[in-house]
Design a protein around this motif. Sequence first.
Motif, PDB file in Angstrom:
ATOM      1  N   GLY A  90     -11.307 -80.964  11.722  1.00 58.37           N
ATOM      2  CA  GLY A  90     -12.561 -80.886  10.993  1.00 58.37           C
ATOM      3  C   GLY A  90     -13.013 -79.492  10.625  1.00 58.37           C
ATOM      4  O   GLY A  90     -14.145 -79.307  10.171  1.00 58.37           O
ATOM      5  N   ARG A  91     -12.155 -78.496  10.801  1.00 60.62           N
ATOM      6  CA  ARG A  91     -12.505 -77.128  10.436  1.00 60.62           C
ATOM      7  C   ARG A  91     -11.485 -76.581   9.444  1.00 60.62           C
ATOM      8  O   ARG A  91     -10.272 -76.854   9.573  1.00 60.62           O
ATOM      9  CB  ARG A  91     -12.527 -76.218  11.666  1.00 60.62           C
ATOM     10  N   ALA A  92     -11.961 -75.816   8.478  1.00 61.11           N
ATOM     11  CA  ALA A  92     -11.073 -75.126   7.536  1.00 61.11           C
ATOM     12  C   ALA A  92     -10.860 -73.708   8.052  1.00 61.11           C
ATOM     13  O   ALA A  92     -11.829 -72.980   8.329  1.00 61.11           O
ATOM     14  CB  ALA A  92     -11.686 -75.102   6.145  1.00 61.11           C
ATOM     15  N   ILE A  93      -9.592 -73.317   8.187  1.00 58.61           N
ATOM     16  CA  ILE A  93      -9.236 -72.028   8.781  1.00 58.61           C
ATOM     17  C   ILE A  93      -8.495 -71.198   7.737  1.00 58.61           C
ATOM     18  O   ILE A  93      -7.496 -71.648   7.173  1.00 58.61           O
ATOM     19  CB  ILE A  93      -8.341 -72.228  10.022  1.00 58.61           C
ATOM     20  N   ALA A  94      -9.017 -69.994   7.467  1.00 55.59           N
ATOM     21  CA  ALA A  94      -8.381 -69.077   6.513  1.00 55.59           C
ATOM     22  C   ALA A  94      -7.861 -67.872   7.284  1.00 55.59           C
ATOM     23  O   ALA A  94      -8.625 -67.172   7.971  1.00 55.59           O
ATOM     24  CB  ALA A  94      -9.375 -68.637   5.449  1.00 55.59           C
ATOM     25  N   GLU A  95      -6.542 -67.625   7.166  1.00 54.39           N
ATOM     26  CA  GLU A  95      -5.909 -66.511   7.862  1.00 54.39           C
ATOM     27  C   GLU A  95      -5.376 -65.521   6.825  1.00 54.39           C
ATOM     28  O   GLU A  95      -4.734 -65.910   5.852  1.00 54.39           O
ATOM     29  CB  GLU A  95      -4.766 -67.018   8.746  1.00 54.39           C
ATOM     30  N   PHE A  96      -5.623 -64.243   7.080  1.00 58.99           N
ATOM     31  CA  PHE A  96      -5.196 -63.169   6.178  1.00 58.99           C
ATOM     32  C   PHE A  96      -4.156 -62.341   6.931  1.00 58.99           C
ATOM     33  O   PHE A  96      -4.490 -61.552   7.816  1.00 58.99           O
ATOM     34  CB  PHE A  96      -6.393 -62.314   5.767  1.00 58.99           C
ATOM     35  N   GLU A  97      -2.883 -62.548   6.587  1.00 60.98           N
ATOM     36  CA  GLU A  97      -1.792 -61.891   7.300  1.00 60.98           C
ATOM     37  C   GLU A  97      -1.279 -60.720   6.465  1.00 60.98           C
ATOM     38  O   GLU A  97      -0.837 -60.901   5.320  1.00 60.98           O
ATOM     39  CB  GLU A  97      -0.666 -62.894   7.557  1.00 60.98           C
ATOM     40  N   ALA A  98      -1.366 -59.518   7.043  1.00 64.12           N
ATOM     41  CA  ALA A  98      -0.922 -58.323   6.322  1.00 64.12           C
ATOM     42  C   ALA A  98       0.578 -58.386   6.074  1.00 64.12           C
ATOM     43  O   ALA A  98       1.347 -58.815   6.938  1.00 64.12           O
ATOM     44  CB  ALA A  98      -1.284 -57.070   7.113  1.00 64.12           C
ATOM     45  N   ARG A  99       0.977 -57.963   4.867  1.00 64.31           N
ATOM     46  CA  ARG A  99       2.383 -58.009   4.477  1.00 64.31           C
ATOM     47  C   ARG A  99       2.856 -56.603   4.146  1.00 64.31           C
ATOM     48  O   ARG A  99       2.216 -55.881   3.388  1.00 64.31           O
ATOM     49  CB  ARG A  99       2.544 -58.950   3.285  1.00 64.31           C
ATOM     50  N   GLU A 100       4.003 -56.207   4.716  1.00 69.70           N
ATOM     51  CA  GLU A 100       4.535 -54.861   4.500  1.00 69.70           C
ATOM     52  C   GLU A 100       5.470 -54.796   3.306  1.00 69.70           C
ATOM     53  O   GLU A 100       5.602 -53.754   2.674  1.00 69.70           O
ATOM     54  CB  GLU A 100       5.295 -54.391   5.750  1.00 69.70           C
ATOM     55  N   LEU A 101       6.136 -55.903   2.985  1.00 70.29           N
ATOM     56  CA  LEU A 101       7.111 -55.916   1.900  1.00 70.29           C
ATOM     57  C   LEU A 101       6.444 -56.280   0.585  1.00 70.29           C
ATOM     58  O   LEU A 101       5.511 -57.092   0.540  1.00 70.29           O
ATOM     59  CB  LEU A 101       8.229 -56.920   2.195  1.00 70.29           C
ATOM     60  N   ALA A 102       6.966 -55.715  -0.506  1.00 70.32           N
ATOM     61  CA  ALA A 102       6.442 -56.025  -1.837  1.00 70.32           C
ATOM     62  C   ALA A 102       6.802 -57.458  -2.219  1.00 70.32           C
ATOM     63  O   ALA A 102       7.762 -58.041  -1.708  1.00 70.32           O
ATOM     64  CB  ALA A 102       7.010 -55.051  -2.863  1.00 70.32           C
ATOM     65  N   THR A 103       6.037 -58.019  -3.154  1.00 64.43           N
ATOM     66  CA  THR A 103       6.221 -59.417  -3.550  1.00 64.43           C
ATOM     67  C   THR A 103       7.616 -59.675  -4.094  1.00 64.43           C
ATOM     68  O   THR A 103       8.246 -60.695  -3.777  1.00 64.43           O
ATOM     69  CB  THR A 103       5.165 -59.798  -4.602  1.00 64.43           C
ATOM     70  N   ASP A 104       8.137 -58.765  -4.914  1.00 61.48           N
ATOM     71  CA  ASP A 104       9.466 -59.003  -5.494  1.00 61.48           C
ATOM     72  C   ASP A 104      10.559 -58.967  -4.427  1.00 61.48           C
ATOM     73  O   ASP A 104      11.531 -59.722  -4.476  1.00 61.48           O
ATOM     74  CB  ASP A 104       9.760 -57.991  -6.599  1.00 61.48           C
ATOM     75  N   THR A 105      10.394 -58.113  -3.407  1.00 64.45           N
ATOM     76  CA  THR A 105      11.373 -58.066  -2.310  1.00 64.45           C
ATOM     77  C   THR A 105      11.338 -59.357  -1.506  1.00 64.45           C
ATOM     78  O   THR A 105      12.381 -59.914  -1.135  1.00 64.45           O
ATOM     79  CB  THR A 105      11.086 -56.872  -1.384  1.00 64.45           C
ATOM     80  N   VAL A 106      10.132 -59.839  -1.228  1.00 62.16           N
ATOM     81  CA  VAL A 106       9.974 -61.101  -0.503  1.00 62.16           C
ATOM     82  C   VAL A 106      10.633 -62.234  -1.276  1.00 62.16           C
ATOM     83  O   VAL A 106      11.313 -63.098  -0.709  1.00 62.16           O
ATOM     84  CB  VAL A 106       8.480 -61.397  -0.257  1.00 62.16           C
ATOM     85  N   ALA A 107      10.460 -62.254  -2.598  1.00 61.35           N
ATOM     86  CA  ALA A 107      11.045 -63.309  -3.432  1.00 61.35           C
ATOM     87  C   ALA A 107      12.567 -63.305  -3.327  1.00 61.35           C
ATOM     88  O   ALA A 107      13.208 -64.361  -3.274  1.00 61.35           O
ATOM     89  CB  ALA A 107      10.607 -63.128  -4.876  1.00 61.35           C
ATOM     90  N   GLN A 108      13.155 -62.099  -3.284  1.00 58.77           N
ATOM     91  CA  GLN A 108      14.615 -62.012  -3.169  1.00 58.77           C
ATOM     92  C   GLN A 108      15.100 -62.600  -1.838  1.00 58.77           C
ATOM     93  O   GLN A 108      16.095 -63.332  -1.791  1.00 58.77           O
ATOM     94  CB  GLN A 108      15.053 -60.557  -3.289  1.00 58.77           C
ATOM     95  N   PHE A 109      14.375 -62.290  -0.754  1.00 61.12           N
ATOM     96  CA  PHE A 109      14.735 -62.853   0.544  1.00 61.12           C
ATOM     97  C   PHE A 109      14.604 -64.372   0.534  1.00 61.12           C
ATOM     98  O   PHE A 109      15.440 -65.092   1.081  1.00 61.12           O
ATOM     99  CB  PHE A 109      13.851 -62.262   1.650  1.00 61.12           C
ATOM    100  N   ALA A 110      13.539 -64.877  -0.087  1.00 65.47           N
ATOM    101  CA  ALA A 110      13.311 -66.323  -0.126  1.00 65.47           C
ATOM    102  C   ALA A 110      14.415 -67.023  -0.904  1.00 65.47           C
ATOM    103  O   ALA A 110      14.900 -68.099  -0.516  1.00 65.47           O
ATOM    104  CB  ALA A 110      11.949 -66.612  -0.747  1.00 65.47           C
ATOM    105  N   ILE A 111      14.845 -66.408  -2.028  1.00 60.01           N
ATOM    106  CA  ILE A 111      15.938 -66.991  -2.822  1.00 60.01           C
ATOM    107  C   ILE A 111      17.218 -67.033  -1.996  1.00 60.01           C
ATOM    108  O   ILE A 111      17.968 -68.017  -2.007  1.00 60.01           O
ATOM    109  CB  ILE A 111      16.136 -66.182  -4.121  1.00 60.01           C
ATOM    110  N   LYS A 112      17.465 -65.969  -1.244  1.00 62.80           N
ATOM    111  CA  LYS A 112      18.648 -65.918  -0.386  1.00 62.80           C
ATOM    112  C   LYS A 112      18.587 -67.023   0.678  1.00 62.80           C
ATOM    113  O   LYS A 112      19.603 -67.666   0.986  1.00 62.80           O
ATOM    114  CB  LYS A 112      18.739 -64.551   0.276  1.00 62.80           C
TER     115      LYS A 112
END
Length: 738
Positions: A115-137
Amino acid sequence: MKSRPPVPMGAPRRVDLLNCADEPIHVPGSIQPHGALIFFSAAGELEGWSENAAATLALPLEPGRPYTGLGLPDEVAELVRECLDGMSEGEAAPMVAAIVIGDAEYDCVVHAYQGRAIAEFEARELATDTVAQFAIKAHGSIDRLRRQKTVDALLETAVRQVREFTGFDRVMAYRFRADDSGDVVAEARRDDLTPYLGQRYPAGDIPPQARRLYVLNTLRMIADVTYHAVPLLGMEGSAALDMSQAVLRSVSPIHIEYLQNMGVGASMSVSIVINGRLWGLLACHHMGPKRVPYSIRMAADVLAQVIASTLQGLESRQDAELVGRAAAVRTSLVESLLLEEDPLETLVQHADGLMASTDAQALVATQYGRVVCRGIEQACGEAIVATLPEGAHELLARHCLDDWPEQARASLGKWTGMLGLPFDPPSEGWCVLLRPEQVERVAWGGKPDKSQCGPMGERLTPRGSFEAWIETVRGCAHPWEDGVLTHARMTLGELARVSNARRAQTESTRAQLLAMLGHDLRDPLHSINMAGMVLEKTDAGNKSGTLGRRIQSSSNRMQRMIGQVLDMSRIDRGLELGVALVPVDLAALVQDMVEEAQLAYPTIVYALRIDDPAVVMADGGRLGQVLSNLLSNARHHGEPNQPIEVRLRHEDGQAAIVVANAGAPIPHEIESGLFNPFKRSSLNNPRNRTGMGLGLYIAQQIVREHGGEIAYRHEAGGAGASGGRVVFTVRLPLALEE
């Protein structure tokens, strides 16, 4: 009205190995510091936040304020709105958006729980395009996994692929056993790290509440084991926040200490869940701090789901093959049992198939006290049969020596695993499959001792060493697998149905035979007997007279046998023999029976002694049947040329008839079944070739219907080569005087 200031939502408490199983790890009251958290009520009002949220998010946080009035980034506000609108039974699946606050990039993950909405803000060190490459891999690894044909190959591929796209120093695949201990069955690691492959970790390393969270939230990351937890703040009186599904949830200090003792700086675990059961884990370790972006973690989570699906398929195929082999064995066995006369010999003939389908190495079958063995010595098989419970109807499984009766353990030899199928309880029919003791050298992940001092001071802490600690385990066989147990239950069901069918057929045949004995044979025998009498009287003293006497003797013996079989049938069907009780002078009855025996067998000495007169309520004919049987037994089984003693007296307010003959004690194995029908000792006695072993069985029933008892004992000493006497005593209640 001014709102009250927020207060901490969880108070830290001392936790060590004595109470870690009760630690409420789903409500830690804090988060890891590489992010911030805020949460809202179902109405969208702010209920609480992490202590660092105001500074990290640059937001005016005030309890009770609606999320629309906080100044949240548009992407975050939209996720919160969708979460609140889509909430079902207090829950909503996680949604994620990449956002920028100031100069920092964050993954904002929003979900609803209880019954509660929880919003978490997790700091990210890698750039978005780098993360996308890892995800594709990561997604490219899925096809490799699906092509694997064995469990070992699948897990070997999985640990290599996960290490490649996450960059962890070590990735291990754990597989849990039935006792919740876990083995490292695959490992990809940095070359300079000590290998953990093949080590086993005790069940206590993961307490029950942690296992529950592993199933509920299949991915958990600890970015830095040296972190300082950030407390949650909320309105006074608010319930603690359940963070079972949260990505920033702070973890147990016991687990942090465990990782520090291993020399681990950061970790990530991905659950392998099959049919709601925690099958295993992918455990990722890094020797220093490490953050893995949310999208890459989700790719690893998807990979774990693919692994679970593939594992389920592989196990299903293995189960299907086992089911097919087992079904073929059952079909062949049942066909043979329906055709063959001897169930035990049939079981032995199919022993190879039964053992192969259950991975057993020996078989023992027993019925009516007879024991046959395959792959095991006869004496050991008989010792195992002696431990089986009487009247059992359910499958009986034993795994370790402790599962067996203590007095039988010394005679088991190497056999500690047993699967018992009671296929015919009335005849004590069992099919027993056996596995030998499995002497196993277990490489534990460190000796599981406890220390009083660790990184958090003087308290009971996890073990400090994780070098392999070897233990030799004895006294247990390999446990019976679920598939084998299922097959065994199905086999037991088939065997029981065959036994019931055979029993029904036997009962039908016996009923027909008894009807024939009772009707079709008695009349002809009576006619033969009458003809013998006529022949004897007509030609007395010559050859025809002798022939007539033989005809009479044989027909009388056949009639007695028919009478015994009919009596046995009534007893077996639960019917009484039917006694008409009238006052009977027991002294006169005993004297008449002894005189009749003396006339029939003049060469035998009968020593009759009547100490006390006795009147009992009895059926004279049936009691005569009892005395006739006891005198016949004494004549056939007693030592030759020794008298048969008969005595009538009072004992403890009852009438006691004692019949004794010179003879050795009855062997114990025969004594235990003395009053059973069809005794082998009677059937094979050369001095009583026509006996069927029914006499004492029927005599006991007659005496019981008179309210009395019949018993055997042996007395040492006396005349004869044996130096003792076999004594049968019938005790009957005396009639009440009027």
